[in-house]
Design an enzyme around this catalytic site. Structure first.
Site, PDB file in Angstrom:
ATOM      1  N   SER A 270      -7.529   4.132  -6.150  1.00  0.00           N
ATOM      2  CA  SER A 270      -7.123   2.788  -6.563  1.00  0.00           C
ATOM      3  C   SER A 270      -7.558   2.522  -7.993  1.00  0.00           C
ATOM      4  O   SER A 270      -8.635   2.941  -8.416  1.00  0.00           O
ATOM      5  CB  SER A 270      -7.725   1.727  -5.644  1.00  0.00           C
ATOM      6  OG  SER A 270      -7.343   0.432  -6.085  1.00  0.00           O
TER       7      SER A 270
ATOM      8  N   LYS B 205      -7.975   3.392   2.189  1.00  0.00           N
ATOM      9  CA  LYS B 205      -7.064   3.008   1.102  1.00  0.00           C
ATOM     10  C   LYS B 205      -5.975   2.072   1.617  1.00  0.00           C
ATOM     11  O   LYS B 205      -5.578   1.121   0.937  1.00  0.00           O
ATOM     12  CB  LYS B 205      -6.425   4.257   0.480  1.00  0.00           C
ATOM     13  CG  LYS B 205      -5.411   3.958  -0.644  1.00  0.00           C
ATOM     14  CD  LYS B 205      -6.026   3.124  -1.767  1.00  0.00           C
ATOM     15  CE  LYS B 205      -5.224   3.145  -3.051  1.00  0.00           C
ATOM     16  NZ  LYS B 205      -3.831   2.727  -2.936  1.00  0.00           N
TER      17      LYS B 205
ATOM     18  N   HIS C  97      -7.573  -1.229   1.904  1.00  0.00           N
ATOM     19  CA  HIS C  97      -7.723  -1.749   0.539  1.00  0.00           C
ATOM     20  C   HIS C  97      -6.416  -2.401   0.081  1.00  0.00           C
ATOM     21  O   HIS C  97      -6.401  -3.515  -0.457  1.00  0.00           O
ATOM     22  CB  HIS C  97      -8.105  -0.614  -0.415  1.00  0.00           C
ATOM     23  CG  HIS C  97      -7.946  -0.948  -1.876  1.00  0.00           C
ATOM     24  ND1 HIS C  97      -6.712  -0.985  -2.501  1.00  0.00           N
ATOM     25  CD2 HIS C  97      -8.847  -1.274  -2.826  1.00  0.00           C
ATOM     26  CE1 HIS C  97      -6.867  -1.311  -3.767  1.00  0.00           C
ATOM     27  NE2 HIS C  97      -8.156  -1.491  -3.995  1.00  0.00           N
ATOM     28  N   ASN C  98      -5.308  -1.702   0.301  1.00  0.00           N
ATOM     29  CA  ASN C  98      -4.018  -2.240  -0.129  1.00  0.00           C
ATOM     30  C   ASN C  98      -3.628  -3.475   0.673  1.00  0.00           C
ATOM     31  O   ASN C  98      -2.994  -4.397   0.146  1.00  0.00           O
ATOM     32  CB  ASN C  98      -2.938  -1.169  -0.004  1.00  0.00           C
ATOM     33  CG  ASN C  98      -3.031  -0.133  -1.118  1.00  0.00           C
ATOM     34  OD1 ASN C  98      -4.069   0.009  -1.757  1.00  0.00           O
ATOM     35  ND2 ASN C  98      -1.963   0.599  -1.336  1.00  0.00           N
TER      36      ASN C  98
ATOM     37  N   GLU D 159      -5.373  -6.253  -0.834  1.00  0.00           N
ATOM     38  CA  GLU D 159      -4.656  -6.539  -2.085  1.00  0.00           C
ATOM     39  C   GLU D 159      -3.442  -7.438  -1.820  1.00  0.00           C
ATOM     40  O   GLU D 159      -3.224  -8.429  -2.528  1.00  0.00           O
ATOM     41  CB  GLU D 159      -4.228  -5.213  -2.700  1.00  0.00           C
ATOM     42  CG  GLU D 159      -3.562  -5.280  -4.047  1.00  0.00           C
ATOM     43  CD  GLU D 159      -3.164  -3.892  -4.525  1.00  0.00           C
ATOM     44  OE1 GLU D 159      -1.964  -3.699  -4.828  1.00  0.00           O
ATOM     45  OE2 GLU D 159      -4.033  -2.991  -4.575  1.00  0.00           O
TER      46      GLU D 159
END
Length: 470
Positions: free
Chosen positions: A129, A183, A186-187, A190
């Site tokens: 990222s 990940k 994480h997205n 986001e």
């Protein structure tokens, strides 16, 4: 420098080329390969770096590398990764390490890891990222795979990662798909943060008539306090960016938000795990609604909404502060959902995820870096087994002090015809989570009525069924 390259990178798109340059800048000799020769040539022409060796076939690329080989695969996820692995399989050897640095679905990573492990090839799923700038200057890295494979690549990952407080933003997360799962989450965070920020912006602009110049100042001011984050920083600068005609560029950006799939993967997985990640779900669905531009234009002339209220300057100032607190509360509960989903997945797949370490590697390099992550680190330092971040004393204090402001902001938005799906989901989840009793008793009674699904009673043990219609 070794006579042979000691690191290889496949895929010279923006992320792949920048990652290769990042690695080369750390005194590694890097072999690069791209299916189209022109892109490889462009990288070489634009970067007079003796640490980069171009290859024009998979065979030459692999054979140029010193053993055991370390190969980063930086290409589009899905079947493309499988095809590259198939091509590589003709030339790689047991002990080599393949690292998928794209946004691959974690179950694909688990499948590939198992298949390659049988051949003696180590496969790692590496979440990256930070966008193109992060890839070049230092991203947040989320590696998953066999631990012995991680040890082979630990030094290079540590060298190229972002750093904060003298700590590299990389840590071993767990076997097989753990890295790509983190990940994905994480997205998802986001997606959620971008949506709640956009809802607050839209309310301030369209109901309180705050100008873009003032929005830039407000968001910049907010970014100096507890809301401090990369996303808030860039948002404040977006508001102030003007074109050659001195017009705010954001006002002319078409209101259609694209997505690459990681947010929907997280929502689908939340359903599979039976986790209520409704904030991220609403954020994903909001992007889908944005794609209905032509239908929305038609509907705007047919379907009515409420009259917008007239706002006094005093009320505007009052609600700007309420909006700040609503935004921070939304952020806290968004993270609470996301880390809960991480915990459930970790238990299911025996990853033994360390949530404190995950929060640490998010502090720099990545898109969701923010001041609040230090709070999460402190919470898991004090109580590694906490069930939900909302139950931590710091979060509980903020929630109890700010929850009425969030209610007022959501109600005010709805009364003025402003869609607030993510912030509405925040308060709905909060009220559901804090409720001793939910209306699920009626739902279960209905299920038993039409399908004999049975039910448990609150006053005695056992499994029950009632003939409700007799």
């Amino acid at each position: 420098m070794s006579e042979q390259p000691n690191i290889g990178v496949i895929g010279m798109g923006v992320m792949g080329s920048n990652l290769a340059l990042n690695i080369a800048s750390k005194e590694y000799y890097v072999a690069i390969y791209n299916r189209s020769k022109s892109r490889t040539d462009k990288i070489i022409a634009n970067n007079c770096n003796k640490n980069i060796l171009p290859s024009y076939s998979i065979e030459d690329f692999v054979l140029s590398l010193v053993k055991p080989r370390i190969i980063f695969i930086m290409i589009t996820s899905g079947i493309y990764v499988d095809n590259v692995i198939k091509e590589l399989s003709a030339y790689i050897s047991p002990g080599d390490v393949l690292i998928d640095g794209g946004n691959s679905f974690y179950k694909d990573t688990m499948r590939r890891s198992l298949a390659l492990l049988k051949k003696g090839i180590d496969f790692m799923g590496l979440g990256i990222s930070g966008g193109e700038s992060g890839a070049l200057y230092g991203p947040s890295l989320m590696p998953g795979g066999e631990f012995h494979a991680y040890k082979k690549v630990q030094k290079v990952l540590t060298n190229i990662a972002a750093c904060i407080d003298n700590e590299p933003c990389v840590t071993y997360l767990g076997p097989n798909g753990a890295g790509h799962y983190v990940k994905m989450v994480h997205n998802g965070i986001e997606y959620g943060e971008m949506q709640i920020i956009s809802e607050i912006y839209f309310l301030l602009k369209n109901v309180f008539h705050v100008t873009y110049d003032n929005l830039g100042e407000i968001f910049h001011h907010w970014n100096q306090g507890e809301l401090n984050s990369y996303l808030l920083e860039i948002t404040s600068r977006i508001f102030l960016k003007k074109d050659m005609d001195n017009c705010n560029i954001v006002d002319y950006v078409l209101d259609i938000a694209d997505s690459k799939g990681t947010g929907s993967w997280m929502v689908q997985d939340a359903c599979n795990l039976q986790v209520a990640s409704n904030i991220i779900a609403e954020s994903v669905f909001s992007r889908y609604v944005s794609m209905l531009k032509e239908q929305r234009l038609t509907a705007s002339n047919i379907l009515s909404g409420p009259e917008k209220q007239k706002i006094s300057p005093e009320l505007r100032l009052l609600y700007i502060e309420k909006a700040r607190k609503a935004l921070y509360l939304g952020k806290i509960i968004l993270y609470a959902q996301a880390f809960h989903q991480l915990a459930i997945a970790s238990n299911k797949y025996n990853w033994n995820l360390n949530f404190k370490k995950i929060a640490k590697i998010f502090r720099a390099g990545c898109i969701i870096r923010s001041k609040f992550l230090q709070r999460i680190i402190d919470i898991y330092s004090q109580n590694p087994d906490i069930n939900n971040l909302m139950l931590a004393p710091y979060c509980t204090t903020i929630i109890n002090n700010y929850q009425n402001m969030l209610r007022e902001i959501v109600i005010f938005g709805i009364k003025n015809g402003i869609a607030m799906p993510a912030l509405s989901a925040v308060i709905s989840y909060y009220d559901s989570y804090r409720s001793k009793v939910l209306p699920a008793n009626l739902i279960q009674a209905q299920r038993d009525c039409f399908g004999a699904h049975t039910y448990a009673r609150s006053d005695r043990p056992g499994v029950f069924h009632t003939c409700w219609l007799k």
